[in-house]
Write a protein that holds these residues in place. Sequence first.
Motif, PDB file in Angstrom:
ATOM      1  N   PRO A   1     -48.194  13.866 -51.897  1.00  0.00           N
ATOM      2  CA  PRO A   1     -47.127  14.732 -52.393  1.00  0.00           C
ATOM      3  C   PRO A   1     -46.747  14.479 -53.846  1.00  0.00           C
ATOM      4  CG  PRO A   1     -46.459  13.557 -50.391  1.00  0.00           C
ATOM      5  CD  PRO A   1     -47.830  13.077 -50.767  1.00  0.00           C
ATOM      6  N   GLN A   2     -47.032  13.298 -54.372  1.00  0.00           N
ATOM      7  CA  GLN A   2     -46.706  12.996 -55.761  1.00  0.00           C
ATOM      8  C   GLN A   2     -47.734  13.594 -56.710  1.00  0.00           C
ATOM      9  OE1 GLN A   2     -46.354   8.767 -55.889  1.00  0.00           O
ATOM     10  NE2 GLN A   2     -44.341   8.764 -54.935  1.00  0.00           N
ATOM     11  N   HIS A   3     -48.887  13.960 -56.190  1.00  0.00           N
ATOM     12  CA  HIS A   3     -49.952  14.551 -56.998  1.00  0.00           C
ATOM     13  C   HIS A   3     -50.410  15.841 -56.325  1.00  0.00           C
ATOM     14  CE1 HIS A   3     -50.170  10.228 -58.059  1.00  0.00           C
ATOM     15  NE2 HIS A   3     -50.257  10.733 -59.267  1.00  0.00           N
ATOM     16  N   PRO A   4     -49.635  16.910 -56.491  1.00  0.00           N
ATOM     17  CA  PRO A   4     -50.010  18.152 -55.812  1.00  0.00           C
ATOM     18  C   PRO A   4     -51.354  18.680 -56.295  1.00  0.00           C
ATOM     19  CG  PRO A   4     -48.245  18.523 -57.392  1.00  0.00           C
ATOM     20  CD  PRO A   4     -48.492  17.048 -57.352  1.00  0.00           C
ATOM     21  N   GLY A   5     -52.035  19.312 -55.397  1.00  0.00           N
ATOM     22  CA  GLY A   5     -53.336  19.876 -55.731  1.00  0.00           C
ATOM     23  C   GLY A   5     -53.965  20.452 -54.494  1.00  0.00           C
ATOM     24  N   PRO A   6     -55.112  21.060 -54.632  1.00  0.00           N
ATOM     25  CA  PRO A   6     -55.761  21.666 -53.476  1.00  0.00           C
ATOM     26  C   PRO A   6     -56.235  20.603 -52.484  1.00  0.00           C
ATOM     27  CG  PRO A   6     -57.196  21.746 -55.383  1.00  0.00           C
ATOM     28  CD  PRO A   6     -55.868  21.227 -55.856  1.00  0.00           C
ATOM     29  N   VAL A   7     -56.254  20.980 -51.246  1.00  0.00           N
ATOM     30  CA  VAL A   7     -56.729  20.094 -50.191  1.00  0.00           C
ATOM     31  C   VAL A   7     -58.192  20.416 -49.922  1.00  0.00           C
ATOM     32  CG1 VAL A   7     -56.459  19.511 -47.759  1.00  0.00           C
ATOM     33  CG2 VAL A   7     -54.440  19.942 -49.145  1.00  0.00           C
TER      34      VAL A   7
ATOM     35  N   GLU B   1     -58.146   4.278 -45.538  1.00  0.00           N
ATOM     36  CA  GLU B   1     -56.763   4.707 -45.278  1.00  0.00           C
ATOM     37  C   GLU B   1     -56.389   5.910 -46.134  1.00  0.00           C
ATOM     38  OE1 GLU B   1     -54.375   1.197 -45.654  1.00  0.00           O
ATOM     39  OE2 GLU B   1     -55.263   0.296 -43.856  1.00  0.00           O
ATOM     40  N   ARG B   2     -56.837   5.938 -47.389  1.00  0.00           N
ATOM     41  CA  ARG B   2     -56.577   7.090 -48.255  1.00  0.00           C
ATOM     42  C   ARG B   2     -57.281   8.326 -47.715  1.00  0.00           C
ATOM     43  NH1 ARG B   2     -58.836  10.201 -51.631  1.00  0.00           N
ATOM     44  NH2 ARG B   2     -60.786   9.077 -51.762  1.00  0.00           N
ATOM     45  N   LEU B   3     -58.544   8.158 -47.325  1.00  0.00           N
ATOM     46  CA  LEU B   3     -59.302   9.281 -46.774  1.00  0.00           C
ATOM     47  C   LEU B   3     -58.697   9.772 -45.469  1.00  0.00           C
ATOM     48  CD1 LEU B   3     -62.945   8.054 -47.480  1.00  0.00           C
ATOM     49  CD2 LEU B   3     -61.820  10.063 -48.501  1.00  0.00           C
ATOM     50  N   LEU B   4     -58.216   8.860 -44.649  1.00  0.00           N
ATOM     51  CA  LEU B   4     -57.595   9.256 -43.393  1.00  0.00           C
ATOM     52  C   LEU B   4     -56.348  10.100 -43.634  1.00  0.00           C
ATOM     53  CD1 LEU B   4     -57.748   9.110 -40.342  1.00  0.00           C
ATOM     54  CD2 LEU B   4     -56.467   6.963 -40.461  1.00  0.00           C
ATOM     55  N   ARG B   5     -55.521   9.687 -44.595  1.00  0.00           N
ATOM     56  CA  ARG B   5     -54.327  10.493 -44.946  1.00  0.00           C
ATOM     57  C   ARG B   5     -54.743  11.859 -45.465  1.00  0.00           C
ATOM     58  NH1 ARG B   5     -52.753   5.481 -46.936  1.00  0.00           N
ATOM     59  NH2 ARG B   5     -53.299   6.100 -49.045  1.00  0.00           N
ATOM     60  N   GLU B   6     -55.808  11.895 -46.275  1.00  0.00           N
ATOM     61  CA  GLU B   6     -56.290  13.161 -46.802  1.00  0.00           C
ATOM     62  C   GLU B   6     -56.813  14.044 -45.672  1.00  0.00           C
ATOM     63  OE1 GLU B   6     -59.440  15.008 -50.064  1.00  0.00           O
ATOM     64  OE2 GLU B   6     -59.337  12.832 -49.812  1.00  0.00           O
ATOM     65  N   TRP B   7     -57.545  13.452 -44.720  1.00  0.00           N
ATOM     66  CA  TRP B   7     -58.081  14.216 -43.604  1.00  0.00           C
ATOM     67  C   TRP B   7     -56.952  14.806 -42.757  1.00  0.00           C
ATOM     68  CZ3 TRP B   7     -57.662  13.920 -38.331  1.00  0.00           C
ATOM     69  CH2 TRP B   7     -58.525  14.759 -37.612  1.00  0.00           C
ATOM     70  N   ILE B   8     -55.912  14.025 -42.507  1.00  0.00           N
ATOM     71  CA  ILE B   8     -54.773  14.513 -41.731  1.00  0.00           C
ATOM     72  C   ILE B   8     -54.129  15.704 -42.437  1.00  0.00           C
ATOM     73  CG2 ILE B   8     -52.427  13.935 -40.976  1.00  0.00           C
ATOM     74  CD1 ILE B   8     -53.552  11.055 -40.448  1.00  0.00           C
ATOM     75  N   ALA B   9     -53.934  15.594 -43.736  1.00  0.00           N
ATOM     76  CA  ALA B   9     -53.337  16.700 -44.498  1.00  0.00           C
ATOM     77  C   ALA B   9     -54.229  17.936 -44.448  1.00  0.00           C
ATOM     78  CB  ALA B   9     -53.091  16.270 -45.945  1.00  0.00           C
TER      79      ALA B   9
ATOM     80  N   ALA C   1     -65.206  18.084 -45.168  1.00  0.00           N
ATOM     81  CA  ALA C   1     -65.680  17.372 -46.361  1.00  0.00           C
ATOM     82  C   ALA C   1     -65.126  15.952 -46.404  1.00  0.00           C
ATOM     83  CB  ALA C   1     -65.291  18.127 -47.626  1.00  0.00           C
ATOM     84  N   VAL C   2     -63.861  15.814 -46.049  1.00  0.00           N
ATOM     85  CA  VAL C   2     -63.249  14.479 -46.029  1.00  0.00           C
ATOM     86  C   VAL C   2     -63.906  13.646 -44.932  1.00  0.00           C
ATOM     87  CG1 VAL C   2     -61.098  13.182 -45.819  1.00  0.00           C
ATOM     88  CG2 VAL C   2     -61.083  15.434 -46.905  1.00  0.00           C
ATOM     89  N   ASN C   3     -64.172  14.269 -43.791  1.00  0.00           N
ATOM     90  CA  ASN C   3     -64.824  13.573 -42.688  1.00  0.00           C
ATOM     91  C   ASN C   3     -66.195  13.054 -43.108  1.00  0.00           C
ATOM     92  OD1 ASN C   3     -64.889  12.652 -39.983  1.00  0.00           O
ATOM     93  ND2 ASN C   3     -66.211  14.357 -39.449  1.00  0.00           N
ATOM     94  N   GLU C   4     -66.920  13.818 -43.899  1.00  0.00           N
ATOM     95  CA  GLU C   4     -68.221  13.347 -44.406  1.00  0.00           C
ATOM     96  C   GLU C   4     -68.046  12.077 -45.233  1.00  0.00           C
ATOM     97  OE1 GLU C   4     -70.426  16.346 -46.464  1.00  0.00           O
ATOM     98  OE2 GLU C   4     -70.126  17.800 -44.860  1.00  0.00           O
ATOM     99  N   ASP C   5     -66.995  12.035 -46.063  1.00  0.00           N
ATOM    100  CA  ASP C   5     -66.738  10.840 -46.873  1.00  0.00           C
ATOM    101  C   ASP C   5     -66.387   9.641 -45.984  1.00  0.00           C
ATOM    102  OD1 ASP C   5     -67.221  12.301 -49.137  1.00  0.00           O
ATOM    103  OD2 ASP C   5     -65.121  12.429 -49.762  1.00  0.00           O
ATOM    104  N   ILE C   6     -65.624   9.899 -44.919  1.00  0.00           N
ATOM    105  CA  ILE C   6     -65.263   8.818 -43.992  1.00  0.00           C
ATOM    106  C   ILE C   6     -66.526   8.285 -43.309  1.00  0.00           C
ATOM    107  CG2 ILE C   6     -64.074   8.285 -41.826  1.00  0.00           C
ATOM    108  CD1 ILE C   6     -61.869  10.273 -42.770  1.00  0.00           C
TER     109      ILE C   6
END
Length: 63
Positions: free
Chosen positions: A5-11, A45-53, A16-21
């Motif tokens: 939320p501190q760095h808004p931008g496209p999700v 942990e960062r990727l997991l938060r991104e995947w959830i979003a 794609a995030v799952n591939e990185d995980i």
Amino acid sequence: MSPNPQHPGPVRPAAAVNEDIRALWHGGDRDPRLRLTTAQRAMYERLLREWIAAARAEYIAAA
């Protein structure tokens, strides 16, 4: 909705995030039976938060 939320931008798409995980867990020379390093754990942990979003955004968009 941004994964940070501190760095808004496209999700990125959840897929794609799952591939990185998956690459983090199975890529490179790392033995998949071993635990992640501290740096890898922080990335996971960062990727997991991104995947959830991303999954949340996709769910809302489909509703």
